[in-house]
Write an enzyme that holds these catalytic residues in place. Structure first.
Site, PDB file in Angstrom:
ATOM      1  N   ASP A   1       0.865  -1.317   0.003  1.00 45.26           N
ATOM      2  CA  ASP A   1      -0.212   0.160   0.154  1.00 45.26           C
ATOM      3  C   ASP A   1       0.981   1.195  -0.035  1.00 45.26           C
ATOM      4  O   ASP A   1       1.717   1.390   0.831  1.00 45.26           O
ATOM      5  CB  ASP A   1      -0.776  -0.152   1.230  1.00 45.26           C
TER       6      ASP A   1
ATOM      7  N   ASP B   1      -1.201   4.631   2.737  1.00 45.79           N
ATOM      8  CA  ASP B   1      -2.372   4.079   3.401  1.00 45.79           C
ATOM      9  C   ASP B   1      -2.780   5.353   4.370  1.00 45.79           C
ATOM     10  O   ASP B   1      -2.018   6.082   5.228  1.00 45.79           O
ATOM     11  CB  ASP B   1      -1.963   3.189   4.631  1.00 45.79           C
TER      12      ASP B   1
ATOM     13  N   THR C   1      -4.588   8.068   2.398  1.00 48.85           N
ATOM     14  CA  THR C   1      -4.739   8.930   1.653  1.00 48.85           C
ATOM     15  C   THR C   1      -5.547  10.169   1.484  1.00 48.85           C
ATOM     16  O   THR C   1      -5.041  11.336   1.236  1.00 48.85           O
ATOM     17  CB  THR C   1      -5.153   8.258   0.053  1.00 48.85           C
TER      18      THR C   1
END
Ligand code: IPD
Ligand code: CA
Ligand code: CA
Length: 273
Positions: A85, A88, A90
């Site tokens: 990711d 993580d 956003t």
């Protein structure tokens, strides 16, 4: 800390490169769009994913990749698979709210082998190798020993777009607001889980999570002495979109409360997904 094992070394190198890439976007105008309802993606997510994957592919060209923005798929083979990711949290990042992480995991034989999560603003590096314990910036960490529900400090998340369980979920919150010491929604599941691993949170639960949200940090929780399961207490939490983590006492308590407030018939649609 001793010299890290090769897989951990590369996972750390890749995650650190990810952090560096995110920071390069700090004072730039961000291009942001919705890839799903309320589900943001920015040009920083793509650039970070590319930077992380470049390092992994350079070192391990044979390995498989499962990564949120460009390599998402719904299967995991027994082969070595890197689960990434790039950002993580956003939504936090897009609003300059300071909780977001880079997450890099290595799985093999459908089991987690290595997990690295770095929280960008505090530069906290959470790491674990299966069977070797969990660490924060090189110091060993462990889950809390809180056993009383009224002392439990909990983390959770709100789904972005699957609101199918919101009514019973709110009933569960109403109950926990009274029963537990406090509930927080930091906005990055990887960080929530690392807070369980380091004993800041006593437990965490969420639904609608994806493999890249949980692949690295769940290993970190387990290596810190915590339990991770799906809502039925089983192992369908990587693709299963419903997860409970905690020290053993609070994990048990959360499973009981979820059974009480979101009984199995109500969550059947989620289980079948
Ligand atoms: C999200 C975060 C958030 C969780 C969402 C995830 P993203 O990841 O982990 O805490 O509630 O379900 O999608 O989209 O910022 O990588
Ligand atoms: Ca995520
Ligand atoms: Ca992401």
């Amino acid at each position: 800390m001793n010299e890290p094992l090769p897989d951990l070394k590369i996972a750390l190198e890749a995650a650190r490169k990810g952090v560096k890439t995110i920071k390069e976007f700090k004072n730039k105008k961000l291009n942001t769009r919705e890839k799903g309802h309320h589900d943001l993606v920015t040009d920083a997510d793509f650039a970070t994913e590319a930077a992380v994957l470049k390092i992994i592919r350079n070192h391990f060209p044979e390995d498989e990749i499962l990564a949120e923005e460009t390599e998402a798929h719904e299967k995991l083979t027994d082969a070595r698979t890197w689960i990434v990711d790039p950002i993580d949290g956003t939504t936090n990042f897009a609003h300059d709210f300071p909780v977001y992480c880079v997450s890099v995991a290595l799985w093999e034989g459908k089991q987690p082998k290595v997990g690295v999560v770095i929280e960008v603003n505090r530069n906290e590096e959470f790491t674990a190798v299966a069977g070797e314990g969990a660490f924060l910036n090189g110091e060993k960490i462990s889950v809390s020993d809180t056993s009383s529900p009224r002392d439990a400090f909990l983390g959770t998340g709100f789904p972005y777009n699957d609101l199918s369980l919101v009514e019973p979920y709110l009933n569960l919150f109403r109950h926990l607001m009274d029963e537990a010491q406090g509930i927080r929604r930091p906005g990055a599941a990887t960080f929530d889980l690392c807070c369980v691993a380091s004993g800041r949170f006593d437990g965490f639960f969420e639904y609608s999570l994806q493999p890249w949200d949980v692949a690295a940090a769940s290993l970190i929780v387990r290596e810190a002495g915590g339990l991770v399961s799906d809502w039925e207490g089983g192992d369908d939490w990587l693709f299963g979109e419903r997860l409970i983590a905690g020290n053993p006492s609070i994990h048990k308590m959360l499973k009981e409360r979820i059974d009480q407030f979101i009984p199995e018939p109500q969550r059947r649609a989620l289980i079948k997904k």
